[in-house]
Scaffold this motif. Structure first.
Motif, short mmCIF file in Angstrom:
data_model
loop_
_atom_site.label_atom_id
_atom_site.label_comp_id
_atom_site.label_asym_id
_atom_site.label_seq_id
_atom_site.Cartn_x
_atom_site.Cartn_y
_atom_site.Cartn_z
N MET A 559 0.83 -1.20 0.00
CA MET A 559 0.00 0.00 0.00
C MET A 559 0.87 1.26 0.00
O MET A 559 2.05 1.22 0.32
CB MET A 559 -0.89 0.02 1.24
N VAL A 560 0.25 2.38 -0.36
CA VAL A 560 0.88 3.68 -0.19
C VAL A 560 0.28 4.29 1.09
O VAL A 560 -0.94 4.46 1.18
CB VAL A 560 0.61 4.61 -1.39
N ILE A 561 1.13 4.56 2.06
CA ILE A 561 0.66 5.11 3.33
C ILE A 561 1.29 6.47 3.58
O ILE A 561 2.30 6.83 2.98
CB ILE A 561 0.97 4.14 4.50
N LYS A 562 0.68 7.22 4.46
CA LYS A 562 1.20 8.55 4.82
C LYS A 562 0.96 8.76 6.31
O LYS A 562 -0.11 8.44 6.83
CB LYS A 562 0.52 9.66 4.02
N ASP A 563 1.99 9.26 6.97
CA ASP A 563 1.91 9.45 8.42
C ASP A 563 1.58 8.15 9.14
O ASP A 563 0.84 8.11 10.13
CB ASP A 563 0.88 10.53 8.78
N GLY A 564 2.09 7.03 8.58
CA GLY A 564 1.93 5.74 9.22
C GLY A 564 0.59 5.06 9.00
O GLY A 564 0.32 4.02 9.57
N ALA A 565 -0.29 5.65 8.17
CA ALA A 565 -1.63 5.07 7.97
C ALA A 565 -1.97 5.07 6.49
O ALA A 565 -1.45 5.87 5.70
CB ALA A 565 -2.67 5.87 8.74
N LYS A 566 -2.86 4.15 6.10
CA LYS A 566 -3.35 4.11 4.73
C LYS A 566 -4.04 5.42 4.40
O LYS A 566 -4.76 5.98 5.22
CB LYS A 566 -4.33 2.94 4.57
N MET A 567 -3.80 5.91 3.19
CA MET A 567 -4.40 7.18 2.80
C MET A 567 -5.93 7.08 2.78
O MET A 567 -6.48 6.13 2.21
CB MET A 567 -3.91 7.61 1.42
N SER A 568 -6.59 8.04 3.41
CA SER A 568 -8.05 8.09 3.37
C SER A 568 -8.49 9.51 3.68
O SER A 568 -7.80 10.26 4.39
CB SER A 568 -8.66 7.13 4.39
N LYS A 569 -9.65 9.88 3.13
CA LYS A 569 -10.18 11.22 3.35
C LYS A 569 -10.43 11.48 4.83
O LYS A 569 -10.20 12.58 5.34
CB LYS A 569 -11.47 11.42 2.55
N SER A 570 -10.92 10.45 5.53
CA SER A 570 -11.26 10.63 6.95
C SER A 570 -10.02 10.95 7.79
O SER A 570 -10.11 11.65 8.79
CB SER A 570 -11.95 9.38 7.49
N LYS A 571 -8.87 10.41 7.36
CA LYS A 571 -7.64 10.67 8.10
C LYS A 571 -6.96 11.96 7.64
O LYS A 571 -6.00 12.42 8.26
CB LYS A 571 -6.66 9.50 7.94
N GLY A 572 -7.44 12.52 6.55
CA GLY A 572 -6.88 13.78 6.06
C GLY A 572 -5.47 13.65 5.53
O GLY A 572 -4.70 14.61 5.53
N ASN A 573 -5.09 12.44 5.09
CA ASN A 573 -3.71 12.24 4.63
C ASN A 573 -3.63 11.83 3.16
O ASN A 573 -2.68 11.19 2.72
CB ASN A 573 -3.00 11.19 5.50
N VAL A 574 -4.66 12.20 2.39
CA VAL A 574 -4.69 11.85 0.97
C VAL A 574 -3.80 12.80 0.17
O VAL A 574 -3.82 14.02 0.38
CB VAL A 574 -6.13 11.90 0.43
#
Length: 823
Positions: A559-574
């Protein structure tokens, strides 16, 4: 030549040229390579996971194309599905319009990435031209009794308002929206995947797939060897069939347990117990799989079974700890020798009867079950035997007496494909009051124009007797479309797809199938990948194709992750790929995604890393521009052979050695899909080139100029696998280069021949695993530990001793020996 590197000018230029020249079209001649990425659902925007998937696939496709193969590298759209239907309702548009608009936007995004797809082979699974063949396959399966309709308990998602196949229930919840699943009794259509269980299991050994994926499929198919016994139900002609892997314990059965979904529950329950049993079943079937496992519950049916081995009367219970998806949905409970049965018996005060004891010690059967092998007791003529021997003897006895037999059971269940939604392929079935269930004659059966018209659309006439009848309103699971789309790319001829007369061209299928490399996420291991294997076998048996497996080699990217988590709109890391391409260019996005991590590992997104790759590409541009200025005064010839000429200066010979070291390693890495390390080698060469330029005022001879120009051409060819736009632009600006041929239309150099310049630098060292000598590897002299470790991990000779084990320590004596310590 553009003085400054401006990707926003370079990239559209080359994308247009590639399209105009049909650079990536199917040739139809030569040895084939079918390189396929899992096609996307047209959600409206591609994400970084898509970019990674497609960049990996494109690097592989470009590599084999430049190796002289006839490469099939198509793309299409998995276009049916619930999200489009829900979005259409929300926005007040038709799902078809919503889907078309999304496809248009995503297609534009993919073209801006410069992926070398053959767009003439684009398919859309929501088009009637495509799904009419799917309906025909369904009819053929129905005629062969591979498709059938039945009433039963199904997985139901209240949020999506539709049934789910077992494979689409993840952790007791809907795979799409995460809502806990409940059981619901309803009619539905099923495909008989269980008929192929053994073949699906057996042929895994022939596939070049990650062992992790093969294990997931093995576990899902869930083969168990044992016995089936028939327990008569007291006071009736009914029999309760059970499957067990422990026939040696059959004399210790003290109760039977049915899953709440078992078809006999209501039939055998005594009238005085019926209200309690029905309430219990309803309660359990509202539970998720996880909730069913939290607390052991049960209710007595009032009915009894007769143990056919000793004629003992056994109470029949219903419990949440028995699942309908394993065995027959009913068990013989032996609390003395099964921990779950023991727990249930203790809770409901059911007798515990030992029939196996250990040879070497006493066992307290009031405190725990004894689940190991031992000596048979309390089992008639079988007493005194070893329990392992008794398994076979007892089953053989049952077979001779007609009360059981040897059996194999699978956890796999038939694929439920009925979906209570609009946006999917209509199931081509009509229910006629006179003729019964009949198939449609005129295909395709097309969806009504309006979603609200499904009920009205369902009223039709029987195609056989013209009586008023009703169409099936359920549509097919969208995984049916993706179970054969890789064949759909082979419809028509070599110039384009065409579904007007056939689902696929049998000659093209014979030439290009199976897929040589299939790239996608591991999350599809027991969904799409299993279904596609099943569908391929069905189409073979229906006479459409000759192959048995669709995908020869599987590559599962992380996967491509950001800030240690999978990218998702809810996490704000897309991270939006459009933003990256707009700011840095597609080449930077592609190179970063391939450089930041090995293909199979998760990739941590880094804005700093992206900027670093952008600076590297600018350095490539700057240094090559400078080199071109230095050599332009010479009337040179450029060819791979010019790299090998003898009469060159010492400085150019040193540059050639640095080039050879980088390219030999990079080529080997690319062959093993080590794109991150291949790019690292290219960066090393650019460092050497930069140093060469800093110490060079003038090129001393024509031979030097020809060697340097030919090195530049060779570098740009291999770098073009990752950064095609900038390489095409630089290649066209090599002085005296032929302008009529692009890199994309050329062959790669034979980089392995460059090892002649490294012979004095290659050495062999012994490799130990946990101190035991396992062989030797050839490395470049003075290689660092990390380089040597990577060679070992990529080698089949040594990786089998390591596999997924954790590396605790590496002891490396440079140029002498390496010892890998694993757990």
């Amino acid at each position: 030549m553009i003085e400054e590197y401006i990707p926003q000018q370079i990239e559209p230029k080359w994308q247009k040229i590639w399209e105009e020249r049909n650079s990536f079209g199917l040739k139809g001649v030569g040895e084939k390579k079918y390189i396929l990425v899992m096609f996307p659902y047209p959600s409206g925007r591609i994400h970084m996971g898509h970019v990674r998937n497609y960049s990996i696939g494109d690097a592989i496709a470009r590599f084999y194309r430049m190796k002289g193969y006839d490469v099939l590298h198509p793309i299409g759209w998995d276009a049916f599905g619930l999200p489009a239907e829900n979005a259409a309702i929300e926005h007040g548009v038709h799902p078809a319009e919503w889907t078309r608009n999304n496809i248009s936007h995503m297609k534009e995004q993919l073209k801006k990435l410069g992926i070398s797809y053959d767009w003439n082979r684009e398919i859309d699974t929501s088009s009637p031209e495509y799904y009419k063949w799917e309906q025909l396959f369904f009819i053929k399966m129905y005629e062969k009794q591979l498709a059938y309709r039945k009433m039963g308990f199904v997985n139901f998602c209240q949020s999506c308002e539709t049934v789910l196949a077992n494979e689409q229930v993840v952790g007791g919840s809907c795979w799409r929206c995460g809502t806990p699943i409940t059981k619901k009794k309803m009619w539905g259509w099923f495909l008989k995947i269980t008929k192929y269980a053994e073949e699906l299991l057996d042929e895994l050994k022939n596939l070049e797939w990650p062992e992790r994926v093969k294990k997931m499929q093995r576990d899902w198919i869930g083969k168990s060897k044992g016995a089936k016994f028939n327990f008569p139900i007291a006071g009736s002609n009914l029999k309760l069939e059970i499957f067990t892997t422990r026939p040696d314990t059959v004399f210790g059965v003290t109760f039977m347990v049915l899953a709440p979904e078992h078809e006999l529950v209501i039939e055998i329950t005594k009238p005085e117990n019926k209200m309690e049993v029905e309430a219990f079943c309803e309660k359990v079937m509202r539970m998720t799989k996880e909730e069913r496992g939290e607390q052991m519950l049960g209710v007595f049916t009032g009915a009894y079974a007769i143990n056919p081995f000793n004629n003992e009367k056994i109470p029949i219970w219903v419990s949440n700890y028995v699942l309908p998806d394993y065995g027959t949905g009913a068990i013989m409970a032996v609390p003395a020798h099964d921990s779950r049965d023991f727990e249930f018996a203790r809770k409901y005060n059911i007798p515990i009867k030992p029939v196996i004891v250990p040879y070497d010690r006493e066992h307290n059967f009031s405190s725990a079950a004894f689940e190991e092998s031992g000596k048979i007791i309390n089992s008639g003529e079988f007493s005194g035997m070893n329990s392992e021997e008794a398994k076979n003897k007892i089953t053989q006895f049952a077979k001779e007496k007609g009360i059981g037999d040897f059996a194999v059971s699978y956890k796999l269940r038939d694929w439920g494909i009925s979906r209570q939604r609009y946006w999917g392929t209509p199931i081509p079935i009509i229910y006629c009051p006179k003729c019964g269930t009949v198939v449609e004659r005129n295909l395709p059966v097309v969806l009504p124009q309006r979603m609200d018209d499904m009920e009205k659309w369902s009223y039709t006439r029987c195609p056989y007797c013209n009586t008023e009848a009703k169409r099936e309103k359920d549509t097919m699971d969208t995984f049916v479309e993706s179970s054969w789309y890789f064949l759909g790319y082979l419809s028509g001829d070599t110039s384009k797809v065409d579904f007007s007369t056939e689902p696929f061209n049998s000659k093209l299928v014979e030439k290009y199938m199976p897929v040589d490399m299939y790239i996608g996420g591991i999350e599809h291991a027991v969904l799409h990948l299993l279904y596609a294997r099943f569908f391929t076998k069905v189409l073979r048996d229906l006479g459409y194709i000759k192959i048995s497996e669709p995908f020869k080699k599987l590559i599962t990217q992380g996967m491509v992750i950001k800030d240690g988590a999978k990218m998702s709109k809810s996490k704000g890391n897309v991270v939006d790929p459009d933003d990256v391409v707009k700011k840095y260019g597609a080449d930077t996005a592609r190179c970063f995604i391939l450089f930041a991590a090995p293909v199979e590992k998760d990739l941590e997104w880094s804005d700093r890393g992206v900027n670093g790759i952008y600076r590297f590409i600018r350095r490539v541009w700057k240094n090559f521009s400078t080199i071109f200025e230095l050599i332009k005064e010479y009337d040179i010839e450029i060819s791979e052979e010019k790299i090998f000429q003898d009469d060159i200066s010492e400085k150019v010979a040193e540059l050639r050695k640095a080039y050879s070291k980088s390219m030999v390693s990079a080529y080997k890495d690319i062959m093993e899909l080590g794109f991150n390390t291949a790019l690292a080698r290219m960066m090393e060469f650019i460092n050497h080139l930069e140093e060469f330029i800093q110490n060079t005022q003038k090129i001393q001879s024509k031979n030097d100029a020809e060697c340097i120009a030919s090195i530049a051409a060779g570098f740009l060819k291999i770098f073009s696998l990752f950064a095609p736009h900038v390489c095409e632009e630089l290649y066209q600006n090599i002085p005296k280069i032929r302008k009529d041929k692009m890199i994309a239309e050329q062959s790669l150099d034979d980089y392995e021949k460059l090892s002649i310049f490294l012979q004095e630098q290659m050495i062999k060292i012994p490799v130990q695993i946990n101190g035991k000598l396992r062989g030797e590897i050839e490395i470049q002299k003075d290689s660092e530990q990390e380089e040597v470790k990577n060679i070992i991990l990529k080698s089949e000779k040594f990786s089998k001793y390591i596999n997924s084990k954790k590396i605790k320590q590496i002891i490396y004596v440079k140029n002498r020996i390496i010892n890998v310590i694993v757990e």
